[in-house]
Design an enzyme around this catalytic site. Structure first.
Site, PDB file in Angstrom:
ATOM      1  N   LYS A   5      -6.108 -26.109   3.792  1.00 24.26           N
ATOM      2  CA  LYS A   5      -6.073 -25.245   4.892  1.00 24.26           C
ATOM      3  C   LYS A   5      -4.697 -24.474   4.695  1.00 24.26           C
ATOM      4  CE  LYS A   5      -3.964 -29.406   7.058  1.00 24.26           C
ATOM      5  NZ  LYS A   5      -4.205 -30.226   8.178  1.00 24.26           N
ATOM      6  N   TYR A  51      25.020  -9.126   7.430  1.00 26.34           N
ATOM      7  CA  TYR A  51      24.915  -8.785   8.866  1.00 26.34           C
ATOM      8  C   TYR A  51      25.774  -9.668   9.644  1.00 26.34           C
ATOM      9  CZ  TYR A  51      20.717  -5.840   8.530  1.00 26.34           C
ATOM     10  OH  TYR A  51      19.690  -4.996   8.321  1.00 26.34           O
TER      11      TYR A  51
HETATM   12  C1  LIG Z   1      -3.936 -31.529   7.457  1.00 24.56           C
HETATM   13  C2  LIG Z   1      -5.030 -32.480   7.582  1.00 24.56           C
HETATM   14  C3  LIG Z   1      -4.979 -33.654   6.612  1.00 24.56           C
HETATM   15  C4  LIG Z   1      -4.202 -33.710   5.368  1.00 24.56           C
HETATM   16  O1  LIG Z   1      -2.758 -33.877   5.702  1.00 24.56           O
HETATM   17  P1  LIG Z   1      -1.823 -34.321   4.548  1.00 24.56           P
HETATM   18  O2  LIG Z   1      -0.740 -35.099   5.501  1.00 24.56           O
HETATM   19  O3  LIG Z   1      -1.435 -32.999   4.225  1.00 24.56           O
HETATM   20  O4  LIG Z   1      -2.164 -35.217   3.589  1.00 24.56           O
HETATM   21  C5  LIG Z   1      -6.107 -34.450   6.738  1.00 24.56           C
HETATM   22  N1  LIG Z   1      -6.701 -34.724   7.913  1.00 24.56           N
HETATM   23  C6  LIG Z   1      -6.842 -33.716   8.800  1.00 24.56           C
HETATM   24  C7  LIG Z   1      -7.595 -33.775  10.123  1.00 24.56           C
HETATM   25  C8  LIG Z   1      -5.755 -32.820   8.681  1.00 24.56           C
HETATM   26  O5  LIG Z   1      -5.708 -31.887   9.755  1.00 24.56           O
END
Ligand SMILES: *Cc1c(COP(=O)(O)O)cnc(C)c1O
Length: 416
Positions: A54, A283
Site C-alpha cells: 500500500k 528563511y
Molecule cells: C498496513 C497493514 C499491514 C502491514 O503492517 P506492517 O506493520 O507494515 O507490517 C498488515 N495488515 C493490515 C490490515 C494493514 O493495514
C-alpha cells in the site's frame, strides 16, 4: 553483501529518459527480495505471505516492488485503495490483490471488475458488494475477507456479528469467503499481552464460525511485528509490510539478522555556500554562523518529503561524515555545514538517508525519532517527484519518477 557504490556520473549522459535529478531514492531490489524470502522462510511451512504494498509500496514504488515480491515468492499482494490496485492491474499484474481496509460503497463494482479481494468490515459494504456481484460478470465467485475487530476499534465487525456476516458470504453463490482476519493494535510493543489477548478473542471467533458450519477459509492476523515476534500468530497467511522494506516496526522489535534496508536517499552538492561569522542561513534567519563555515546547498526540501521539522535537527552524510542542517529546510533546498577537513565541491555525493552508518547519514528510524514519528511515515512521505532508481546486482536497473509516469533508460524501453 553488495552495496551500491557511489560513483561520480559522467558529465554528459543520454538524457532521453529523464529522472536524472541529483536527488533520488535508490531502491535495492536484491535487498527487498532477500527480505521477502527471509520472512517466507521464517514463518511455518505452508503459511502464505501476502506482501503489503500500500501507499506506493511504502514509498518504494508499487509496480517494481510488487513484481519483486511475487518473484521472491510472495503469494499475494495487499493495498489500501482500489486506485492503488488499479495501478498494479494496469501494469499487467494478475496475481491476487487484497484490499486491506474500507472502500467507498460506490467502489464495490470497480473492485470486482479488477478482480480484487475485498475486505468486508461492515454490513453496508457487504450489501454493496453483494449487489455489485450481480452486475459485474464474474469468472468465479468474488473472494471476500471478513475483518473482525478484536480490540483495535478501527475497521472490522465485532466478533458477535461475525457468524451472521460469514454465513451470508458463505451462502451467496457469487461470493467466496476466502479469509477471516483481524489486526493487532500493539504487536510492536515490548508488552506481548495485548496481542495475545486479541489472538485469543480471534481464536474464539474462529471456533464459533467452525461450529456454525461455515466452509473452510484462511485465517490471518500478523503484520510485520507479529510475524517477527512469534509463530503463534502465523495462522494461514501473514501480511508483512514494513519488514519487507528492511525497517523495524518499532525500537522494541529487532529485525532478524539478514533483513536489509531497501531505500537510500542520495543527492549531490549543488553549490558551495561560503558562510562568514554573523551570516544567517535561509528563511527566518534561524541560524547564524558563529565562525567561518564551509556550507553547501543540497537540492532537497520538504517538497521531496525531507521534512521541514528537520530544520536545525537533521544531518546528511558527506564523505562519510555528519553534515548538520543549517537554518530552515525550504521546499526544494537545504543548506548543510560540511565538517572541517572535508572539501566538498559541486557534484559531490550527499547521502540523506541510509541504513548503513558508514555513509554518515541517519537511517529512517533515526529520522523518525528526530521528527517524533515512525519510519513508516518517513519512507511513505518521500514525494512522487523524487526519481526512484532501482538497483539489481549493485547496478542501475531502471528509473521511475512516480510523479511523471515510468521513465525507462534509453537503452531499455521496458526495464521492469
Ligand atoms: C498496513 C497493514 C499491514 C502491514 O503492517 P506492517 O506493520 O507494515 O507490517 C498488515 N495488515 C493490515 C490490515 C494493514 O493495514
Amino acid at each position: 553483501m553488495r552495496r551500491p557504490t557511489l560513483v561520480a556520473p559522467p558529465l554528459v549522459r543520454d538524457h532521453v529518459a529523464g529522472g536524472d535529478r541529483s536527488t533520488r531514492a535508490l531502491i535495492d531490489l536484491d535487498a527487498f527480495e532477500g527480505n521477502v524470502r527471509l520472512i517466507r522462510d521464517l514463518v511455518r511451512p505452508g503459511t502464505d505471505v501476502m506482501a503489503v504494498v500500500k501507499a506506493n509500496a511504502y514509498g518504494h514504488g508499487a509496480v517494481p516492488i510488487s513484481r519483486a515480491a511475487l518473484r521472491a515468492g510472495a503469494n499475494s499482494l495487499a493495498v489500501a485503495t482500489v486506485d492503488e490496485a488499479a495501478v498494479l492491474r494496469d501494469a499487467g499484474i494478475a496475481d491476487p490483490i487484497a484490499l486491506l481496509g474500507a472502500i467507498d460503497l460506490s467502489e464495490a463494482t470497480r473492485a470486482l471488475r479488477l478482480g480484487l479481494e475485498v475486505t468486508v468490515g461492515s454490513v453496508e459494504l457487504l450489501d454493496a458488494l453483494a449487489a455489485a456481484a450481480r452486475v459485474v460478470p464474474l469468472p468465479k465467485p468474488a473472494a471476500v475477507h471478513l475483518k473482525v475487530d478484536t480490540g483495535m476499534r478501527r475497521y472490522g465487525v465485532l466478533p458477535e456479528e461475525a457468524v451472521a456476516l460469514a454465513r451470508r458470504i458463505d451462502r451467496d453463490p457469487l461470493l467466496d469467503l476466502a479469509g477471516v482476519c483481524t489486526h493487532f493494535s500493539s504487536a510492536d510493543d515490548i508488552e506481548e499481552r495485548p496481542a495475545i489477548e486479541q489472538a485469543v478473542r480471534f481464536d474464539r471467533c474462529l471456533a464459533t464460525l467452525r461450529e456454525a458450519g461455515i466452509a473452510p477459509f484462511r485465517a490471518h492476523v500478523a503484520n510485520s511485528a507479529a510475524a517477527l515476534r512469534s509463530r503463534r500468530f502465523d495462522y494461514d497467511l501473514v501480511r508483512p509490510g514494513i519488514a519487507l522494506y528492511g525497517l523495524p516496526p518499532s525500537r522494541d522489535i529487532p529485525l532478524p539478522l539478514g533483513i536489509r534496508p531497501v531505500m537510500s536517499i542520495r543527492s549531490r552538492v549543488a553549490r558551495v555556500v561560503p558562510l562568514a561569522a554573523g551570516d544567517t542561513v535561509g528563511y527566518g534567519r534561524t541560524y547564524a554562523a558563529e565562525r567561518q563555515e564551509h556550507a553547501v546547498l543540497v537540492p532537497i526540501g520538504y517538497g521531496d518529503g525531507y521534512r521541514r521539522g528537520l530544520s536545525g535537527l537533521g544531518w546528511v552524510g558527506i564523505a562519510g561524515r555528519r553534515a548538520p542542517v543549517r537554518g530552515r529546510i525550504s521546499m526544494d533546498q537545504t543548506v548543510v555545514s560540511v565538517p572541517d577537513g572535508v572539501a566538498a565541491r559541486v557534484g559531490d555525493d550527499v547521502v540523506v538517508l541510509d541504513g548503513d552508518p558508514q555513509w554518515g547519514a541517519p537511517d529512517a528510524t533515526t529520522l523518525a525519532d528526530l521528527l517524533g514519528t515512525i519510519p513508516y511515515e518517513v519512507v511513505t512521505g518521500i514525494a512522487a517527484r523524487v526519481p526512484r532508481h532501482y538497483l539489481r546486482g549493485g547496478a542501475l536497473d531502471a528509473v521511475v519518477v512516480p510523479g511523471a509516469g515510468k521513465v525507462g533508460r534509453s537503452h531499455d524501453p521496458d526495464p521492469l
